[in-house]
Design an enzyme around this catalytic site. Sequence first.
Site, PDB file in Angstrom:
ATOM      1  N   SER A  12      67.134  -5.930 -12.339  1.00 38.82           N
ATOM      2  CA  SER A  12      67.057  -5.005 -13.463  1.00 38.82           C
ATOM      3  C   SER A  12      65.946  -5.501 -14.391  1.00 38.82           C
ATOM      4  O   SER A  12      64.811  -5.679 -13.943  1.00 38.82           O
ATOM      5  CB  SER A  12      68.432  -4.951 -14.133  1.00 38.82           C
ATOM      6  OG  SER A  12      68.423  -4.092 -15.216  1.00 38.82           O
ATOM      7  N   TYR A  37      62.023   3.684 -19.639  1.00 36.92           N
ATOM      8  CA  TYR A  37      62.179   2.543 -18.720  1.00 36.92           C
ATOM      9  C   TYR A  37      63.559   1.908 -18.887  1.00 36.92           C
ATOM     10  O   TYR A  37      64.283   1.684 -17.910  1.00 36.92           O
ATOM     11  CB  TYR A  37      61.076   1.517 -18.997  1.00 36.92           C
ATOM     12  CG  TYR A  37      61.204   0.233 -18.212  1.00 36.92           C
ATOM     13  CD1 TYR A  37      60.897   0.195 -16.853  1.00 36.92           C
ATOM     14  CD2 TYR A  37      61.613  -0.948 -18.827  1.00 36.92           C
ATOM     15  CE1 TYR A  37      61.006  -0.997 -16.121  1.00 36.92           C
ATOM     16  CE2 TYR A  37      61.725  -2.137 -18.112  1.00 36.92           C
ATOM     17  CZ  TYR A  37      61.420  -2.155 -16.764  1.00 36.92           C
ATOM     18  OH  TYR A  37      61.524  -3.338 -16.052  1.00 36.92           O
ATOM     19  N   LYS A  45      66.989   1.119 -16.418  1.00 33.74           N
ATOM     20  CA  LYS A  45      67.478  -0.244 -16.158  1.00 33.74           C
ATOM     21  C   LYS A  45      68.914  -0.440 -16.692  1.00 33.74           C
ATOM     22  O   LYS A  45      69.699  -1.148 -16.065  1.00 33.74           O
ATOM     23  CB  LYS A  45      66.525  -1.272 -16.784  1.00 33.74           C
ATOM     24  CG  LYS A  45      65.137  -1.281 -16.140  1.00 33.74           C
ATOM     25  CD  LYS A  45      65.195  -1.779 -14.698  1.00 33.74           C
ATOM     26  CE  LYS A  45      63.834  -1.949 -14.072  1.00 33.74           C
ATOM     27  NZ  LYS A  45      63.888  -2.416 -12.685  1.00 33.74           N
TER      28      LYS A  45
HETATM   29  N1  LIG Z   1      56.898  -7.840 -14.196  1.00 41.79           N
HETATM   30  C1  LIG Z   1      57.709  -7.781 -15.225  1.00 41.79           C
HETATM   31  O1  LIG Z   1      57.320  -8.135 -16.373  1.00 41.79           O
HETATM   32  C2  LIG Z   1      59.130  -7.303 -15.055  1.00 41.79           C
HETATM   33  C3  LIG Z   1      60.030  -7.542 -16.106  1.00 41.79           C
HETATM   34  C4  LIG Z   1      61.343  -7.116 -15.968  1.00 41.79           C
HETATM   35  C5  LIG Z   1      61.754  -6.471 -14.808  1.00 41.79           C
HETATM   36  N2  LIG Z   1      60.852  -6.252 -13.805  1.00 41.79           N
HETATM   37  C6  LIG Z   1      61.343  -5.547 -12.612  1.00 41.79           C
HETATM   38  O2  LIG Z   1      61.144  -6.371 -11.479  1.00 41.79           O
HETATM   39  C7  LIG Z   1      60.874  -5.559 -10.328  1.00 41.79           C
HETATM   40  C8  LIG Z   1      59.551  -5.982  -9.694  1.00 41.79           C
HETATM   41  O3  LIG Z   1      58.530  -5.781 -10.658  1.00 41.79           O
HETATM   42  P1  LIG Z   1      57.053  -6.350 -10.458  1.00 41.79           P
HETATM   43  O4  LIG Z   1      56.481  -6.510 -11.802  1.00 41.79           O
HETATM   44  O5  LIG Z   1      57.083  -7.481  -9.515  1.00 41.79           O
HETATM   45  O6  LIG Z   1      56.372  -5.070  -9.792  1.00 41.79           O
HETATM   46  P2  LIG Z   1      55.099  -4.947  -8.809  1.00 41.79           P
HETATM   47  O7  LIG Z   1      54.245  -6.140  -8.867  1.00 41.79           O
HETATM   48  O8  LIG Z   1      54.469  -3.618  -9.122  1.00 41.79           O
HETATM   49  O9  LIG Z   1      55.795  -4.840  -7.379  1.00 41.79           O
HETATM   50  C9  LIG Z   1      56.620  -3.740  -7.114  1.00 41.79           C
HETATM   51  C10 LIG Z   1      57.019  -3.731  -5.657  1.00 41.79           C
HETATM   52  O10 LIG Z   1      57.840  -2.582  -5.435  1.00 41.79           O
HETATM   53  C11 LIG Z   1      57.223  -1.714  -4.468  1.00 41.79           C
HETATM   54  N3  LIG Z   1      57.517  -0.336  -4.846  1.00 41.79           N
HETATM   55  C12 LIG Z   1      57.197   0.287  -6.002  1.00 41.79           C
HETATM   56  N4  LIG Z   1      57.633   1.552  -5.977  1.00 41.79           N
HETATM   57  C13 LIG Z   1      58.243   1.733  -4.772  1.00 41.79           C
HETATM   58  C14 LIG Z   1      58.875   2.828  -4.146  1.00 41.79           C
HETATM   59  N5  LIG Z   1      58.956   4.020  -4.730  1.00 41.79           N
HETATM   60  N6  LIG Z   1      59.389   2.653  -2.912  1.00 41.79           N
HETATM   61  C15 LIG Z   1      59.296   1.455  -2.283  1.00 41.79           C
HETATM   62  N7  LIG Z   1      58.717   0.389  -2.830  1.00 41.79           N
HETATM   63  C16 LIG Z   1      58.185   0.525  -4.048  1.00 41.79           C
HETATM   64  C17 LIG Z   1      55.732  -2.078  -4.536  1.00 41.79           C
HETATM   65  O11 LIG Z   1      55.015  -1.775  -3.354  1.00 41.79           O
HETATM   66  P3  LIG Z   1      54.325  -0.308  -3.098  1.00 41.79           P
HETATM   67  O12 LIG Z   1      53.649   0.072  -4.380  1.00 41.79           O
HETATM   68  O13 LIG Z   1      53.410  -0.528  -1.947  1.00 41.79           O
HETATM   69  O14 LIG Z   1      55.447   0.614  -2.758  1.00 41.79           O
HETATM   70  C18 LIG Z   1      55.850  -3.584  -4.699  1.00 41.79           C
HETATM   71  O15 LIG Z   1      56.190  -4.192  -3.481  1.00 41.79           O
HETATM   72  C19 LIG Z   1      60.880  -4.113 -10.830  1.00 41.79           C
HETATM   73  O16 LIG Z   1      62.142  -3.543 -10.617  1.00 41.79           O
HETATM   74  C20 LIG Z   1      60.588  -4.264 -12.301  1.00 41.79           C
HETATM   75  O17 LIG Z   1      61.090  -3.192 -13.078  1.00 41.79           O
HETATM   76  C21 LIG Z   1      59.556  -6.651 -13.902  1.00 41.79           C
END
Ligand SMILES: NC(=O)c1ccc[n+]([C@@H]2O[C@H](COP(=O)([O-])OP(=O)(O)OC[C@H]3O[C@@H](n4cnc5c(N)ncnc54)[C@H](OP(=O)(O)O)[C@@H]3O)[C@@H](O)[C@H]2O)c1
Length: 288
Positions: free
Chosen positions: A148, A162, A166
Amino acid sequence: MKANQTSFSGKKIFISGGSTGIGKGLALEFAKNGASIVILARSKKTLEETVKELRTVGPQDAIYDFAVADVSDISQVNMAAQKTLRTLNGLDLLVCNSGYAKVGKVNDLEESDFRNLMDINFFGHVNVIRAFQDHFIKQNSGDIVLISSMLATFSIYGYGAYSASKFAITGFAQSLRQEMMLHNVRVKIFLPPTTETPGLVKENRDKPDLVKEIEMGSALNATHSVEKVSKAFLSWFPKKRFIGYATWDSWLQYFLVRHFPEWTLLLADGELKSAQKRLDRRKADDLQ
Ligand SMILES: NC(=O)c1ccc[n+]([C@@H]2O[C@H](COP(=O)([O-])OP(=O)(O)OC[C@H]3O[C@@H](n4cnc5c(N)ncnc54)[C@H](OP(=O)(O)O)[C@@H]3O)[C@@H](O)[C@H]2O)c1
């Protein structure tokens, strides 16, 4: 160099959104610890590159593979789940991680922004879990983790759409936890802090100036590395606690929200007002 730790040796793991960012960080840590892994995402090219990397850090007898699917499409997800169960010959841990952020005032976002965030962040997790649920029930063991966000504990200006997607995960996970407990399957949620990922880079590109200013001036918004967050996940995962967070600032935020909810609102309001003042001052300086 191969890692010597084998605490996940022989474990079979599936990670949605495992090709980049936090999902990839988790896949690498699990591979170093001996697990076999299938990752899912939309881009085949990125999945192939990540699977190659997994092979360089994990043991040679482990399985690394990928499935191409959009988590918001139930039939694609069901096919990916069947492929995963065949490839790994079972599954011990399901990590629902895929997702993204879109930041903007409620007034400025399109209706489609709200719906897309729910489709991918919330329904994406629901679709993936439902595709594997029968397997876990039959197996009568296993773990499901829903990723989340710290913004599922408290939200601020710009994150309405967003955070809604979540917060929804938390309610769903609490109920699912009880349902699956009767089948000996653990359900947990992990709340990442702001983490340096390709997703964060995209999020920052169209973030309103005021949100950037709030974050720069906030006492509770440090940015953390994928490696640190992934390692924190692996150390929290075997423990009993339902909710996992990665860093001291996450712990402090969660503590304040739970024990001093009204005071936390005032703190956030103070940060918003100071950020607005700094922006106004800068605009006035630019005009002179
Ligand atoms: N980074 C932060 O600061 C942060 C903070 C709190 C929570 N989060 C959460 O942590 C998780 C990962 O975030 P991240 O920052 O690591 O994101 P990221 O770098 O953009 O990676 C996202 C991953 O999810 C895949 N993805 C996105 N949309 C998709 C879809 N519709 N179907 C299948 N795969 C999909 C992407 O690959 P493709 O685009 O090739 O599909 C990629 O593998 C998310 O749920 C995000 O909300 C992140």
